[in-house]
Motif scaffolding. Sequence first.
Motif, mmCIF file in Angstrom:
data_model
loop_
_atom_site.group_PDB
_atom_site.id
_atom_site.type_symbol
_atom_site.label_atom_id
_atom_site.label_comp_id
_atom_site.label_asym_id
_atom_site.label_seq_id
_atom_site.Cartn_x
_atom_site.Cartn_y
_atom_site.Cartn_z
ATOM 1 N N ARG A 276 0.831 -1.215 0.000
ATOM 2 C CA ARG A 276 0.000 0.000 0.000
ATOM 3 C C ARG A 276 0.858 1.256 0.000
ATOM 4 O O ARG A 276 0.543 2.232 -0.694
ATOM 5 C CB ARG A 276 -0.946 -0.012 1.202
ATOM 6 C CG ARG A 276 -2.078 -1.033 1.084
ATOM 7 C CD ARG A 276 -3.142 -0.815 2.130
ATOM 8 N NE ARG A 276 -2.661 -1.043 3.489
ATOM 9 C CZ ARG A 276 -2.614 -2.240 4.073
ATOM 10 N NH1 ARG A 276 -2.986 -3.332 3.401
ATOM 11 N NH2 ARG A 276 -2.191 -2.359 5.320
ATOM 12 N N LYS A 279 2.256 1.549 -3.457
ATOM 13 C CA LYS A 279 1.233 1.443 -4.514
ATOM 14 C C LYS A 279 1.501 0.230 -5.421
ATOM 15 O O LYS A 279 1.502 0.319 -6.653
ATOM 16 C CB LYS A 279 1.159 2.736 -5.327
ATOM 17 C CG LYS A 279 0.694 3.939 -4.503
ATOM 18 C CD LYS A 279 0.606 5.201 -5.333
ATOM 19 C CE LYS A 279 -0.069 6.332 -4.560
ATOM 20 N NZ LYS A 279 0.541 6.596 -3.243
ATOM 21 N N ASP A 281 0.570 -4.071 -6.117
ATOM 22 C CA ASP A 281 -0.505 -5.058 -5.995
ATOM 23 C C ASP A 281 0.035 -6.288 -5.254
ATOM 24 O O ASP A 281 0.962 -6.947 -5.731
ATOM 25 C CB ASP A 281 -1.017 -5.456 -7.381
ATOM 26 C CG ASP A 281 -2.163 -6.444 -7.291
ATOM 27 O OD1 ASP A 281 -1.895 -7.661 -7.286
ATOM 28 O OD2 ASP A 281 -3.324 -5.998 -7.231
#
Length: 428
Positions: A276, A279, A281
């Motif tokens: 997170r 950024k 996945d």
Amino acid sequence: MDYMKNLQAFLDGSCSMYHAVAQLEGMLKEDGYTCLSESADWNLVPGGKYYLTRGGSCVMAFRIPKGTPAGFMMSASHSDRPCFKVKENPEMTGSYIRLATEGYGGMIMSTWADRPLSVAGRVMVETPDGVESRLVNIDRDLLLIPNVAIHMNRKVNEGMAWNLAVDTVPLLGGKDAAGKLNEEIEKLAGGKVLGKDLYLYVRQASSRWGAEGEFLSSAALDDLECAWCCTRGFMDAKESSSIPVLCVFDSEEVGSCSVQGAASGILESVLGRICRSLKLDLEKMCSQSFMVSADNAHALHPNHPEYADAANAPVMNEGVVLKFNARLSYATDGAAAAVFRKVCALADVPVQTYHNRADLPGGGTLGRISLEHISVPTADIGLAQLAMHSAYETAGVKDVQYLVKAMQTYYGCTLESPADGMYRILAK
């Protein structure tokens, strides 16, 4: 670097899981890692080096590559060992003062008798700013678990069923010792103790011995040997495109079900927060990730070779051990074995294999538990050792360097998996 000198200093200073993690934390701080708090926001940057602790007995560390991260290269080991935990109200009065304890993990109880012991761990102390965790260690010969003389137990050498409530109660002192243990603990802690996690530990220092100094004996080789070697390899590795992650959990010897154990979900939480912040996945990152679960393995026993699987019986000083089990008590499968063997080939490190004898089931590992939270290919490995879960265990000196080299190479690799069943291990 003199690996053995540094490892022995670490082992001798690790009188509890809390002291072990404090030393690993010190290694990371000295190498420039920044401490993160789980209760604060994380603002991670490329090139950053970070670590966090939980409960004082679990540490996780990671680095952020300067380019776009490709996946996670992880290892898991544990900080705890089988021992005796001191009960809340431990003093047992009578002709002597003894301490009431409980068994922590599956130990070889006879090995704890007739040797100097002491008490160490953490306590929660009342301070003006709130309740604070502090390490304590009564650094002297304090206790002993006395055997019964053979004259009163003539069949002792024919086998004995040890009773935790009777046979393993440690002797503290005479009648005048009443209340003195708590006084000493509070003096060391520097305040009123509101909670405690205290354990007995063996006072004997680690020892290097053998005809050519080829063996190492110490308390808690399972699993502090792997914890130190993985940390050293993690710190010394070259940068890659992957995010290297070091995990040293607590509570493995009692099922890992604690807030600082592998079953707690801390690994999934930390990987999620990394993604997170950057950024990324998480699912995509995990598809290019790998886990090495490092926990020692049973060496071929010189006096009892019949307990080993003849074709898969590792020997001390002959390399890192890959562990297999058809019921997946060890998580290694063919794909994970291939990846780890490739890493060891790059490191010029020999690899051995271990299977339990088919009718002698072994224990589980962190690899299997971690898979319940983060599903990545996992290799269960370790170093060959004798007398696992004894108060004083034995392993091979050469294997220490083998594991450090293997983990240094592993953490310097980038794993690519362009399709199911296909893996590329890229090393600089």
